[in-house]
Design an enzyme around this catalytic site. Structure first.
Site, PDB file in Angstrom:
ATOM      1  N   ASP A 424       0.726  -1.339  -0.045  1.00 53.69           N
ATOM      2  CA  ASP A 424       0.168  -0.081   0.171  1.00 53.69           C
ATOM      3  C   ASP A 424       1.139   1.382   0.039  1.00 53.69           C
ATOM      4  O   ASP A 424       2.277   1.348   0.968  1.00 53.69           O
ATOM      5  CB  ASP A 424      -1.044  -0.503   0.918  1.00 53.69           C
ATOM      6  CG  ASP A 424      -1.512   1.224   1.330  1.00 53.69           C
ATOM      7  OD1 ASP A 424      -1.877   2.128   0.419  1.00 53.69           O
ATOM      8  OD2 ASP A 424      -3.071   1.579   2.035  1.00 53.69           O
ATOM      9  N   LYS A 456      -1.089  -1.523  -4.378  1.00 54.86           N
ATOM     10  CA  LYS A 456      -1.966  -0.572  -4.362  1.00 54.86           C
ATOM     11  C   LYS A 456      -1.119  -0.045  -3.953  1.00 54.86           C
ATOM     12  O   LYS A 456      -0.711   1.505  -3.953  1.00 54.86           O
ATOM     13  CB  LYS A 456      -2.562  -0.703  -3.180  1.00 54.86           C
ATOM     14  CG  LYS A 456      -3.678   0.708  -3.386  1.00 54.86           C
ATOM     15  CD  LYS A 456      -5.258   0.336  -2.502  1.00 54.86           C
ATOM     16  CE  LYS A 456      -4.964   0.201  -0.901  1.00 54.86           C
ATOM     17  NZ  LYS A 456      -5.825   0.290   0.338  1.00 54.86           N
TER      18      LYS A 456
END
Length: 561
Positions: A424, A456
């Site tokens: 992330d 992500k």
């Protein structure tokens, strides 16, 4: 590791992977063999049974359907020695209490090691040997194994050490010296099963045992607490240059070991005491399994494990992190780290730190997080998995987010079975490079569900004090990375407005999109439509899934788009 060095490494790596690797997602020196059966079973030599290629889970699988004989099929080279073999295995019919086996060091039907799925006594996973026709169970563990359920099975063979993994967890370890080399094999003992996505990876016998040498039991621990009253066990005047020969990146990162070695054991000096007394250049050597509360490192300290050492951070207070690093040039290596009430490792503004050969799992937040300006940190050969909280909100495998700095690099790392995302990069302030990294099966742990993206790569920054919500365009680079089976997207823009480059990457069977790169979006934190920078997808593969690449440019030899 300055900017010019990083830029030159980017270029060198790109040239290397293009000319030598082609479309594969790991360096040729690491990967010995792959098989997804899309082109049939021509690489396999069958012995008995009824073998065929069938459609299964929107792909192809290798199917052995007979339940009347012990069937076998082998592939690879009989000269292979130290390697791991992994496969997706779906048992169709145990036919009572029979075995399905994935084999290593396979010479013929009378000589091989195997990881065996056995449904006796409610389910058993075994490490077995067969030498000169005589079979033996070396180690076994009780575990539920069901028919018509796909398991990710892995057998690792390194010298005399054999390790068995199921769905990313190390289940048991055995030692045996009967067989030293051989190919790979599949054996179904009067049972029927399907096999897919087989990967064989080489192991450097001199270094691979540093990651994990003991069985993982992620549900319970029986470790003794550290004794705060014991005296220190230190060795003085031990000057070494503790560097690692593996890895392409990481030059100028990590500690210089020119001080004292402080040994930490369960009945000796505690980790807290060792850290408080350590000076620049000192090494803290962990032996066995220890328990610890939260610790903080400043500058130039090494913490490393010996022979499968573990740090159990179950003594951390509610919301407490395991290791926080605020300084520079520290090294953490050769350890299993688990049970922290927040991050296992949190780099809070620290630079040029080095993390290698770490097995990070079962923490209540992200396994390893880099934030608040932390720059030029190097993460090599780390595995972060089964990190989970009660709500499925935060725990990723790895995170470089919340105002992280530039130049952070991940090489040969893996994130699997984390409740939120594999990686992330929400509200990062510096571009990140990932080489030879994998992100698989993220988004659900033990029934708790989170976002479930593999990589992500963006996010609106609405956390910076004194500034309105905004986008920070960052040009992340991903080389030879793969994302498989994640609950949402494999490679996800997530409002990243920079130009992200993905080269020789593979996305397979992600439940959202394999590649999710829309051209425009309306982030809720901004409230207006944005046109994003166009990503570069170079010589990448998408299979068993759909894509949104309106905001990307395809180049090179791309497949499946």
């Amino acid at each position: 590791m300055n900017k010019s060095k990083i830029a030159s490494i980017f270029l060198a790596t790109s040239i290397f992977t293009t000319t030598i690797i082609g479309n594969y997602h790991v360096f040729a020196s690491d990967q010995l063999f792959t098989e997804n059966f899309q082109s049939g079973s021509k690489n396999w030599k069958e012995s008995k049974g009824k073998w065929s290629i069938v459609n299964y889970n929107n792909s192809k699988a290798y199917y052995q359907s007979s339940t009347n004989v012990e069937a076998a099929s082998k592939a690879g080279k009989t000269t292979w020695t130290n390697y791991s073999v992994e496969s997706e295995v779906t048992i169709e019919d145990f036919n009572g209490s029979k075995r399905v086996m994935l084999c290593g060091r396979y010479t013929d039907k009378n000589n091989y090691y195997s990881i065996s799925l056995y449904n006796k006594d409610g389910g058993t996973l075994e490490i077995r040997s067969k030498a000169k026709g005589k079979s033996k169970t070396l180690k076994k563990a009780k575990i539920s194994i069901k028919e018509n359920t796909t398991y990710k099975v892995k057998l690792e063979l390194n010298g005399n050490t054999l390790k068995a993994y199921l769905d990313g967890k190390l289940i048991t370890t055995a030692n045996d010296k009967s067989l030293s080399k051989g190919a790979i094999g599949i054996v179904t003992s009067k049972a029927s099963a399907k096999f897919d996505n087989i990967v064989v990876s080489s192991i450097d016998k001199t270094s691979s045992d540093s990651n994990t040498n003991t069985d993982l039991n992620t549900n319970t621990t029986n470790d003794n607490s550290s004794n705060n009253n014991s005296s220190s066990n230190s060795d003085s005047n031990n000057t070494t240059n503790d560097t690692t020969s593996s890895g392409t990146y990481g030059k100028d990162t990590g500690a210089t070991t020119n001080g004292t070695v402080i040994t930490v054991e369960s009945n000796g000096t505690t980790l807290e005491k060792a850290v408080s007394s350590a000076k620049s250049g000192d090494t803290i050597l962990i032996k066995g399994t220890i328990k610890s509360s939260s610790i903080t490192l400043k500058d130039n300290i090494t913490i490393k494990g010996e022979s499968g050492a573990k740090i159990d951070f179950s003594n951390t207070s509610n919301g407490g992190r395991g290791i926080t690093i605020t300084g520079k040039n520290n090294t953490i290596k050769d350890l299993e780290i688990y049970n922290a009430k927040d991050n296992a490792i949190y780099v809070n503004g620290g630079d040029y730190n080095r993390f290698e050969n770490l097995n990070i799992h079962n923490n209540a937040d992200t396994g390893l997080q880099i934030s608040n300006g932390a720059s030029y940190n190097y993460i090599y050969n780390c595995y972060s998995h089964h990190n989970v909280d009660s709500k499925g909100e935060n725990p990723d495998g790895f995170a470089v987010k919340l105002h992280s700095g530039e130049g952070n690099v991940f090489e040969k790392c893996k994130a699997e079975y984390n409740v939120d995302d594999g990686w992330d990069f929400y509200a990062a302030h510096g571009a990140v490079t990932l080489v030879n990294c994998e992100s698989n099966y993220n988004g659900e742990v033990n029934g708790v569900k989170g976002d479930g993206n593999g990589f992500k790569l963006g996010g609106v920054d609405n956390k910076e004090s004194g500034k309105a919500a905004h986008l920070d365009p960052l040009n992340h680079v991903l080389i030879n990375c793969s994302a498989k089976g994640n609950k949402k997207n494999g490679f996800d823009r997530n409002n990243q407005s920079g130009i992200v480059t993905m080269k020789n990457c593979i996305a397979d069977g992600n439940e959202g999109k394999n590649y999710n790169w829309p051209l425009k979006g309306k982030p809720s934190a901004l409230g207006y439509e944005v046109t994003f920078g166009k990503a570069i997808i170079d010589s990448c593969t998408s299979k068993n899934g759909s894509n949104n690449i309106s905001g990307a440019t395809l180049q090179g030899n791309c497949q499946g788009f």
